[in-house]
Design an enzyme around this catalytic site. Structure first.
Site, PDB file in Angstrom:
ATOM      1  N   GLY A  53      -2.634 -20.939  17.250  1.00 29.98           N
ATOM      2  CA  GLY A  53      -3.927 -20.531  17.565  1.00 29.98           C
ATOM      3  C   GLY A  53      -4.859 -20.641  18.745  1.00 29.98           C
ATOM      4  CG  ASN A  56       0.700 -16.578  17.169  1.00 30.37           C
ATOM      5  OD1 ASN A  56       0.493 -15.407  17.822  1.00 30.37           O
ATOM      6  ND2 ASN A  56       0.265 -17.558  17.942  1.00 30.37           N
ATOM      7  CB  SER A  73       9.604 -10.203  19.942  1.00 27.91           C
ATOM      8  OG  SER A  73       9.996  -9.579  21.273  1.00 27.91           O
ATOM      9  CB  ILE A 109      -1.559 -12.867  21.514  1.00 25.85           C
ATOM     10  CG1 ILE A 109      -0.129 -13.485  20.786  1.00 25.85           C
ATOM     11  CG2 ILE A 109      -1.275 -12.033  22.976  1.00 25.85           C
ATOM     12  CD1 ILE A 109       0.962 -12.404  20.498  1.00 25.85           C
ATOM     13  CG  LEU A 131       5.255 -24.400  13.973  1.00 21.35           C
ATOM     14  CD1 LEU A 131       5.019 -23.161  14.732  1.00 21.35           C
ATOM     15  CD2 LEU A 131       5.889 -24.140  12.449  1.00 21.35           C
ATOM     16  CE1 TYR A 138      19.646 -21.818  23.440  1.00 19.46           C
ATOM     17  CE2 TYR A 138      19.713 -22.208  25.776  1.00 19.46           C
ATOM     18  CZ  TYR A 138      19.078 -21.898  24.479  1.00 19.46           C
ATOM     19  OH  TYR A 138      17.865 -21.806  24.695  1.00 19.46           O
TER      20      TYR A 138
END
Length: 323
Positions: free
Chosen positions: A39, A117, A172, A43, A91, A194
Site C-alpha cells: 500500500g 494488492n 490480472s 495503485i 510476502l 521458466y
C-alpha cells in the site's frame, strides 16, 4: 475492448475512466479497518490514500518501511485526519508473513477488509527463501498464507460488528497467459522451462482460483465475508520495473488501453467498500464491473487442487523452519 477504450460505463454506473475517488464518493467508511499489502506505492498507494480519505483505518503492509513511512507522511500532509499505520511484510518469506500476522493480531484491532494488492512482475527466475519460484511465492503463496492467518480475526470482526467482511485479490487479465494446465504443480520450480510472463500469468490465475475457492468455503460455512478478485487495468507503475523498456514500447502502440493510477485503483476501491456489492462473492471485476474470467479460472477442481498444493508448500516450509 470498446468499453475500455471509450470509457463507456457499465451496469455499475462506472467504467474504465472512473477514478478511485469517484467510485467511493460520499461513502463514509469510518467503522472499517483494512490491511492492504503493497500500500505504499503505485495503485496500492492510491488505494490507501482514497480509503483513508473515506475515513477507513488503513494498515499498510510493506516490505520497504522507509517508502511506507514516506507514503504515510505524504497522505497526512494532504489529509491530517487520515488513520494510517505501517507494519513490515515481505510476502516472499513465509516467516515474515507469520511475523506480520502475529504483530497485527497483537494490536487487537478489528479487521473488516483485506486487500491482497502487492506483487512482482516478469522477474528473472529465482527461488524465495522457502524454495518456491519467486512470482508464485510472492503473488500467490504469501497472500494465501496471510489470508489464512487473518481469517479468524475477520470472522470475529464480522460477527461482533455485524459488518460484512471483504477480501479483495488483485489478479490480472494476464491470468489468460498461463501454462496449458493452469498451474504447474509438478514443476513449479523448474528453471529450464521458466518463462517470466507465463509464470506471472500463472500467479495471477492462482489469485483468482484462491479467491473463488475461499469464497466457496466461506459460503459453505455461512461466514459473513465476501471474496472477489479484480483486474486493475494496464498502468505504468514500479511493478513493471523488470520490463519497463518493453512496456514503454508496447504503450506507444496500445496507448488507448492504458489507465492512470487513480483509474487503476478504482476497481479495487469499488470492490472493497461500495455498498452495492454487499453479499457479492466469488466474482471477477474489471473497470468496476463484473466480467467472466477464463475457463481455467472457473475450474473448481483446479481451485481445490491449488488450495491443497499451497497448504502443502506452507507445511513443508514450516517443518524446515522449525528444525
Amino acid at each position: 475492448m470498446l468499453r475500455l477504450i471509450t470509457g463507456i460505463r457499465g451496469a455499475s454506473g462506472f467504467g474504465s475512466a472512473s477514478t478511485a475517488e469517484e467510485v467511493t464518493d460520499a461513502i463514509d467508511a469510518t467503522a472499517l479497518t483494512v490491511i492492504i499489502t503493497g500500500g505504499a506505492s503505485g495503485i496500492g498507494l492510491e488505494t490507501t490514500r482514497v480509503l483513508a480519505l473515506r475515513k477507513v483505518h488503513v494498515i499498510i503492509a510493506a516490505r520497504n518501511m522507509e517508502a511506507a513511512n514516506e507514503a504515510k507522511q505524504r497522505i497526512l500532509n494532504e489529509n491530517r485526519t487520515a488513520r494510517i499505520d505501517i507494519l513490515k511484510l515481505d510476502l516472499s518469506s513465509l516467516k515474515s508473513v507469520k511475523a506480520f500476522a502475529d504483530n497485527f493480531l497483537a494490536l487487537n484491532l478489528p479487521l473488516n477488509i483485506l486487500i491482497n494488492n502487492a506483487g512482482i512482475m516478469f522477474c528473472p527466475f529465482q527461488l524465495s527463501e522457502d524454495g518456491v519460484e519467486m512470482q508464485f511465492a510472492t503473488n500467490h503463496l504469501g497472500h494465501f498464507y496471510l489470508t489464512n492467518l487473518l481469517l479468524d480475526k475477520m470472522k470475529e470482526t464480522a460477527k461482533s460488528t455485524g459488518i460484512e467482511g471483504r477480501i479483495v485479490n488483485l489478479s490480472s487479465v494476464a491470468h489468460l497467459v498461463c501454462p496449458r494446465e493452469g498451474i504447474r504443480f509438478h514443476n513449479i520450480n523448474d528453471k529450464n522451462s521458466y518463462q517470466d510472463k507465463v509464470a506471472y500469468g500463472q500467479s495471477k490465475l492462482a489469485n483468482l482460483l484462491h479467491a473463488n475457492e475461499l469464497s466457496r468455503r466461506l459460503q459453505e460455512e455461512g461466514a459473513s465475508i465476501t471474496v472477489n478478485s479484480v483486474h486493475p487495468g494496464l498502468i505504468m507503475t514500479n511493478l513493471m520495473r523488470y520490463s519497463a523498456f518493453l512496456m514503454r514500447i508496447l504503450r506507444v502502440f496500445t496507448c488507448l488501453l492504458w489507465k492512470n493510477v487513480p483509474q487503476g485503483a478504482a476497481t479495487t476501491c469499488y470492490v472493497a467498500i461500495h455498498p452495492s456489492l454487499k453479499g457479492v462473492t466469488g466474482k471477477y471485476f474489471s473497470d468496476c464491473n463484473e466480467y467472466k474470467p477464463s475457463k481455467l479460472a472457473r475450474d473448481e477442481v483446479l481451485a481445490r487442487n491449488l488450495w491443497d498444493f499451497s497448504n502443502n508448500l506452507i507445511n513443508a516450509s514450516q517443518k524446515i523452519i522449525d528444525k
